[in-house]
Enzyme design. Structure first.
Site, PDB file in Angstrom:
ATOM      1  N   ASN A   9       0.878  -1.174   0.000  1.00 27.66           N
ATOM      2  CA  ASN A   9       0.000   0.000   0.000  1.00 27.66           C
ATOM      3  C   ASN A   9       0.910   1.217   0.000  1.00 27.66           C
ATOM      4  OD1 ASN A   9      -1.787   2.043   0.530  1.00 27.66           O
ATOM      5  ND2 ASN A   9      -2.700   1.081   2.346  1.00 27.66           N
ATOM      6  N   ARG A  68      -2.681  -2.104  -3.350  1.00 24.10           N
ATOM      7  CA  ARG A  68      -3.867  -1.271  -3.129  1.00 24.10           C
ATOM      8  C   ARG A  68      -3.758  -0.043  -4.029  1.00 24.10           C
ATOM      9  NH1 ARG A  68      -5.138   3.019   1.456  1.00 24.10           N
ATOM     10  NH2 ARG A  68      -7.327   3.347   1.008  1.00 24.10           N
ATOM     11  N   HIS A 157     -12.374   3.260   0.413  1.00 20.84           N
ATOM     12  CA  HIS A 157     -12.338   2.291   1.521  1.00 20.84           C
ATOM     13  C   HIS A 157     -13.217   1.085   1.202  1.00 20.84           C
ATOM     14  CE1 HIS A 157     -11.582   5.822   4.537  1.00 20.84           C
ATOM     15  NE2 HIS A 157     -10.425   5.271   4.195  1.00 20.84           N
ATOM     16  N   ARG A 218      -8.747  15.750   6.927  1.00 16.75           N
ATOM     17  CA  ARG A 218      -9.581  16.187   5.793  1.00 16.75           C
ATOM     18  C   ARG A 218     -10.911  16.740   6.290  1.00 16.75           C
ATOM     19  NH1 ARG A 218      -9.276  10.634   2.659  1.00 16.75           N
ATOM     20  NH2 ARG A 218      -7.401  10.118   3.825  1.00 16.75           N
ATOM     21  N   GLU A 361      -7.842  -4.979   5.618  1.00 12.18           N
ATOM     22  CA  GLU A 361      -7.813  -4.739   4.173  1.00 12.18           C
ATOM     23  C   GLU A 361      -6.748  -5.606   3.498  1.00 12.18           C
ATOM     24  OE1 GLU A 361      -7.822  -0.630   5.527  1.00 12.18           O
ATOM     25  OE2 GLU A 361      -8.774  -0.118   3.629  1.00 12.18           O
TER      26      GLU A 361
END
Ligand code: ADP
Length: 375
Positions: A9, A68, A157, A218, A361
């Site tokens: 990732n 990813r 996600h 964010r 994940e």
């Protein structure tokens, strides 16, 4: 023999890695190489060398490398074998995800060069949300502009939302297609989704991973007029605005801190800005829960996952407090018990079951890779 998958990732200055046994689901080894670009780790190639050194014996029995990739744009969604054509396509998508896709591409390029004998497979964060109903996927803007520039809500996600919603069904012993679920993935990035029968019908992130919930750095939802105003009146450039919304907003922008453990300490010490940051975060989260209850016509399950969702009992309590009239009642004791496994935290009498489900994940990516090479 174990079938191991190396999952990579690649972020803007970090490379997260894991070696996962796809069959048992065990992680053999994982970690992160940070500060790529600094003197010690000059680039992604150097970072990958560090990963190889750390993994050593765990590099045995690798059957694939899973990458990813954040944005698959309108056309790529299934896990896909990486070839030059796919690399070119992901490159073309970079304007849609300028902060995320370029580092992923660099990670893919150096890993393909280092491990050319293995299949490399890209797994997209947008994939799970590819078939969002148009009512949820479309922005109400000029249709011609939206079509010309692929402006729609993609969602992110996805690997996590899909994985934890399946885990939830398994844990409850209920068929996935019988459940209406609200999944709250609360990490540094945060997103919510509404899922019916295993398929998402809405999600909080949009064209980019900036829409929706308040996050670590964010902003989440914001009046688009703010951007125009700052650009026109405050003399901020596009880069200034993008940087502010991505890196200096959210809980950090309001409260000066990204880590919820520290945020709680500041709140306990009476820090007014930390309190406000927390209140804004919780308020937005509650709004999305309410919205998705309406979208779904009530939820059978609400799932909390990722760093904050799995560990922060106060966030879970405050997100759902006072919702007994909506069929949601936490068991305060179950909620407060620290416990790293999948578990129920709602009261037995609660019509909606509330679960904490640890996300994984890397495992989901590893399984997607094995599925693809077996086809
Ligand atoms: P990422 O989006 O980077 O994958 P994670 O899902 O790992 O993020 O979540 C990281 C965040 O989780 C941290 O910034 C911190 O705010 C929060 N977190 C981790 N552990 C705890 C804890 N024990 N209590 C409260 N918050 C925690």
């Amino acid at each position: 023999m174990n079938r191991n998958v190396l999952v990579l990732n690649s972020g803007s200055s970090s490379l997260k890695y894991a070696v996962v046994e796809a069959d048992s689901g065990n992680t053999r080894s994982d970690g992160i190489v940070e500060r790529i670009g600094d003197s010690e780790v000059a680039d992604y190639a150097a970072a990958l060398q560090v990963v190889f050194e750390r993994l050593a014996d765990d590099m045995a029995n690798l059957v694939a490398v899973g990458h990813r990739v954040v944005h698959g744009g309108p056309d790529i969604f299934a896990p896909t074998l990486v070839d030059d054509a796919l690399v070119a396509k992901i490159e073309q998508l970079s304007p849609l995800a300028p902060l995320h896709n370029p580092p992923a591409l660099q990670g893919i390029e150096v890993a393909r060069r280092a491990l050319p004998q293995l299949p490399h497979i890209a797994v997209f964060d947008t994939a799970f949300f590819h078939d969002l109903p148009p009512a949820a996927a479309m922005y109400a803007i000029d249709r011609d502009v939206a079509e010309r520039w692929d402006v729609r809500r993609y969602g992110f996600h996805g690997t996590s939302h899909e994985y934890v919603s399946q885990q939830a069904a398994e844990f409850l012993g209920a068929p996935l297609d019988s459940l209406r679920q609200i999944v709250l993935h609360l990490g540094n990035g945060a997103s919510a989704s509404a899922i019916v029968g295993g398929r998402p019908v809405d999600t909080s992130m949009g064209l980019t991973p900036m829409e929706g919930l308040v996050m670590g750095t964010r902003s989440g939802d914001i009046d688009p007029g703010v951007l125009v105003y700052l650009w026109r009146t405050a003399g901020m450039s596009v880069e200034d605005i993008e940087n502010m919304l991505n890196r200096n907003s959210g809980v950090r922008g309001l409260g000066g801190e990204i880590d919820f453990r520290v945020l709680h300490q500041r709140i306990d010490a009476g820090d007014a800005k930390a309190c406000q940051a927390y209140d804004v975060y919780i308020h937005r989260l509650r709004k999305y829960i309410g919205a998705y209850l309406a979208v779904l016509g009530g939820a059978d399950v609400i799932v909390f996952t990722a760093g904050v969702g799995e560990n922060d009992a106060a966030v879970r309590r405050d997100a759902l407090s006072g919702m007994a009239p909506l069929g949601i009642e936490l068991d305060e004791q179950l909620n407060a018990e620290p416990n790293g496994t999948i578990r129920r935290i709602s009261a037995e009498t609660s019509p909606t079951t509330v679960l904490v489900v640890p996300t994984d994940e890397e495992l989901a990516i590893a399984r997607a890779c094995v599925d693809l090479i077996e086809q």
